[in-house]
Design an enzyme around this catalytic site. Structure first.
Site, PDB file in Angstrom:
ATOM      1  N   GLU A  47       0.806  -1.217   0.000  1.00  0.00           N
ATOM      2  CA  GLU A  47       0.000   0.000   0.000  1.00  0.00           C
ATOM      3  C   GLU A  47       0.838   1.265   0.000  1.00  0.00           C
ATOM      4  O   GLU A  47       1.960   1.273   0.492  1.00  0.00           O
ATOM      5  CB  GLU A  47      -0.889   0.098   1.250  1.00  0.00           C
ATOM      6  CG  GLU A  47      -1.902  -0.975   1.434  1.00  0.00           C
ATOM      7  CD  GLU A  47      -1.359  -2.153   2.229  1.00  0.00           C
ATOM      8  OE1 GLU A  47      -0.130  -2.251   2.395  1.00  0.00           O
ATOM      9  OE2 GLU A  47      -2.185  -2.968   2.673  1.00  0.00           O
TER      10      GLU A  47
ATOM     11  N   CYS B  24      -2.310   4.114  10.868  1.00  0.00           N
ATOM     12  CA  CYS B  24      -1.054   3.503  11.303  1.00  0.00           C
ATOM     13  C   CYS B  24      -1.257   2.078  11.775  1.00  0.00           C
ATOM     14  O   CYS B  24      -2.129   1.804  12.585  1.00  0.00           O
ATOM     15  CB  CYS B  24      -0.471   4.272  12.481  1.00  0.00           C
ATOM     16  SG  CYS B  24       0.034   5.897  12.058  1.00  0.00           S
TER      17      CYS B  24
ATOM     18  N   GLU C  43      10.089  -2.175   7.640  1.00  0.00           N
ATOM     19  CA  GLU C  43      11.061  -1.462   8.460  1.00  0.00           C
ATOM     20  C   GLU C  43      12.126  -0.909   7.492  1.00  0.00           C
ATOM     21  O   GLU C  43      12.954  -1.662   6.985  1.00  0.00           O
ATOM     22  CB  GLU C  43      11.670  -2.432   9.482  1.00  0.00           C
ATOM     23  CG  GLU C  43      12.893  -1.928  10.216  1.00  0.00           C
ATOM     24  CD  GLU C  43      12.776  -0.511  10.758  1.00  0.00           C
ATOM     25  OE1 GLU C  43      11.825  -0.213  11.487  1.00  0.00           O
ATOM     26  OE2 GLU C  43      13.658   0.313  10.421  1.00  0.00           O
TER      27      GLU C  43
ATOM     28  N   CYS D  54       6.223  -6.476  15.815  1.00  0.00           N
ATOM     29  CA  CYS D  54       5.649  -5.710  16.934  1.00  0.00           C
ATOM     30  C   CYS D  54       4.229  -6.224  17.199  1.00  0.00           C
ATOM     31  O   CYS D  54       3.475  -6.492  16.262  1.00  0.00           O
ATOM     32  CB  CYS D  54       5.637  -4.219  16.613  1.00  0.00           C
ATOM     33  SG  CYS D  54       7.295  -3.590  16.287  1.00  0.00           S
TER      34      CYS D  54
ATOM     35  N   CYS E  92       0.904  -4.406  15.639  1.00  0.00           N
ATOM     36  CA  CYS E  92       0.943  -3.947  14.246  1.00  0.00           C
ATOM     37  C   CYS E  92       0.541  -5.059  13.283  1.00  0.00           C
ATOM     38  O   CYS E  92       1.077  -6.170  13.340  1.00  0.00           O
ATOM     39  CB  CYS E  92       2.358  -3.471  13.946  1.00  0.00           C
ATOM     40  SG  CYS E  92       2.662  -3.116  12.211  1.00  0.00           S
TER      41      CYS E  92
ATOM     42  N   CYS F 122       6.934  -7.290   7.153  1.00  0.00           N
ATOM     43  CA  CYS F 122       7.977  -6.763   8.041  1.00  0.00           C
ATOM     44  C   CYS F 122       8.407  -7.883   8.973  1.00  0.00           C
ATOM     45  O   CYS F 122       7.580  -8.668   9.436  1.00  0.00           O
ATOM     46  CB  CYS F 122       7.442  -5.584   8.853  1.00  0.00           C
ATOM     47  SG  CYS F 122       8.672  -4.921  10.010  1.00  0.00           S
TER      48      CYS F 122
ATOM     49  N   CYS G 138       2.449   8.469   2.319  1.00  0.00           N
ATOM     50  CA  CYS G 138       3.007   7.499   3.262  1.00  0.00           C
ATOM     51  C   CYS G 138       3.377   6.259   2.450  1.00  0.00           C
ATOM     52  O   CYS G 138       2.513   5.650   1.827  1.00  0.00           O
ATOM     53  CB  CYS G 138       1.940   7.194   4.310  1.00  0.00           C
ATOM     54  SG  CYS G 138       2.384   5.849   5.416  1.00  0.00           S
TER      55      CYS G 138
END
Ligand code: SAH
Ligand code: SF4
Length: 371
Positions: A110, A362, A180, A136, A139, A132, A125
């Site tokens: 995206e 986010c 990341e 975390c 997320c 990733c 963004c």
């Protein structure tokens, strides 16, 4: 290799494989000059093509009206502008746009365009990886694991796609989509160079967000072109941070702080600390006081991000099947937290939730068509 159509068959692009068309998106001015030379054209043609690609956001060679017909024809035969496609586009009620892009190998990622009322800025963004590896706990991207790094042009294309589709000029870029960025350091730096030189977006308007890959913070501080740095801190001490961010076990918060001080001293820039407020976990008064103490001797500001719920379906596709369930923070706890931090004299902002209705906020990006 994919089957070639009639036009593609006889072309030998410079440096390319016989029979394959050369992709122009992602080539800088020098590389375009090299291409023009190989095609037996004058160097200045490169400047024209450059401007069509990156300023006028052309989607076809036919619209490059100041370029002579023979060259347009040559380009049609041996080149393409891009191989990236829009798979889906969603529009939020707040005006945020989310694109799911499909890359040449079928993978998707995206990018999001955010507009803010009363501000001329248009912020893209962008994603730096598909998935990733950092895992975390709050997320959605992190639950996918890593699929692959994005190439520099695949990052640049996210901004170009937005510009081509909307006809608007992006003014700011944040590496806050999937991935990341510091785990894809070389490609990220090249993408930054291209964004800066081809799209003329100033380096101060380019922000990279990292969960804290400490050695790369030193590396980026020593670059010629240093982006603004945002750090996903999310907890004020090592114990709490380790509970929600596995990276803490590799590079702890004290090492992270040393690296951030190096960045601010070396570059003169301020860092932004990002802090996710998770209800009753990271949004307490005690956390606020500890965070205020952490920030005291650091040239920084802080951006509070109220936790966005992410749907974690434990359908066996995720690495971790025992994910904790997190809560959104209460409004009054957000305000209290902000108030305590403000007393420390730092600039504190609360990130506006953008595009939550289309899963563009986010932590909600996971590279799939359905939510
Ligand atoms: N990997 C980088 C870039 C992603 S930026 C990084 O972690 O910094 C996306 C930002 O949104 C990060 O600060 C990330 O920690 C935060 N985030 C992730 N999941 C979230 C969620 N569910 N709610 C709010 N913020 C989230
Ligand atoms: Fe990766 Fe950033 Fe999500 Fe952590 S917050 S899993 S580092 S994308």
């Amino acid at each position: 290799m994919e089957a070639l159509n009639e036009n593609e068959k006889f072309c030998v692009p410079p440096g390319g494989e016989s029979g394959q068309k050369i992709r122009l998106s992602g080539l800088d001015k020098n590389e375009l000059e090299g291409l023009m030379e190989t095609l037996g054209e004058k160097k200045f043609r490169a400047g024209q093509v450059f401007s069509w690609l990156y300023t006028k956001n052309a989607v076809s060679f036919d619209e490059m009206s100041d370029i002579k017909k023979e060259l347009r024809q040559k380009l049609n035969e041996c080149a393409i502008i891009t191989d990236v496609k829009i798979k889906t586009k969603q529009i939020s009620t707040d005006g945020t746009l989310k694109y799911l892009l499909e890359y040449k190998d079928g993978n998707t990622a995206e990018c999001v365009l955010m507009r803010f009322d009363n501000r001329a800025n248009l912020t893209a963004c962008v994603s730096s990886q598909i998935g990733c590896a950092m895992g975390c706990k709050f997320c959605a991207t992190g639950q996918r694991g890593i699929i692959r790094n994005l190439e520099p042009y695949e990052i640049l294309e996210q901004i170009l796609t937005i510009q081509r589709d909307t006809g608007l000029k992006v003014t700011n870029v944040v590496f806050m989509g999937q991935g990341e960025p510091f785990n894809n350091y070389k490609n990220m730096m090249r993408a930054i160079e291209l964004i800066n030189s081809c799209l003329t977006i100033g380096i101060r308007r380019i922000t990279v967000s990292t969960c804290g890959i400490v050695p790369k913070i030193y590396d980026v501080s020593n670059e010629d072109l240093v982006p603004t740095l945002a750090i996903s801190l999310h907890a004020p001490n090592s114990e709490l941070r380790a509970q929600i961010m596995p990276v803490e076990k590799r590079y702890n918060i004290e090492e992270l702080k040393k690296a951030l001080k190096f960045y601010t001293e070396k570059t003169g820039k301020r860092v932004t600390l990002e802090y996710v407020l998770i209800g009753k976990l990271t949004d307490t008064k005690e956390c606020a006081a500890e965070l205020a103490h952490f920030m005291k001797d650091l040239k920084c500001n802080v951006n509070l991000i109220p936790y966005n719920p992410v749907e974690i379906k434990n359908d066996g596709n995720f690495k971790d099947s025992t994910l904790p369930v997190f809560k959104k923070p209460d409004k009054k706890d957000i305000m209290k937290f902000k108030y305590i931090l403000e007393a420390s004299g730092k600039k504190v902002t609360v990130r506006l939730e953008r595009g939550a209705d289309i899963d563009a906020a986010c932590g909600q990006l996971k590279g799939k068509v359905e939510g």
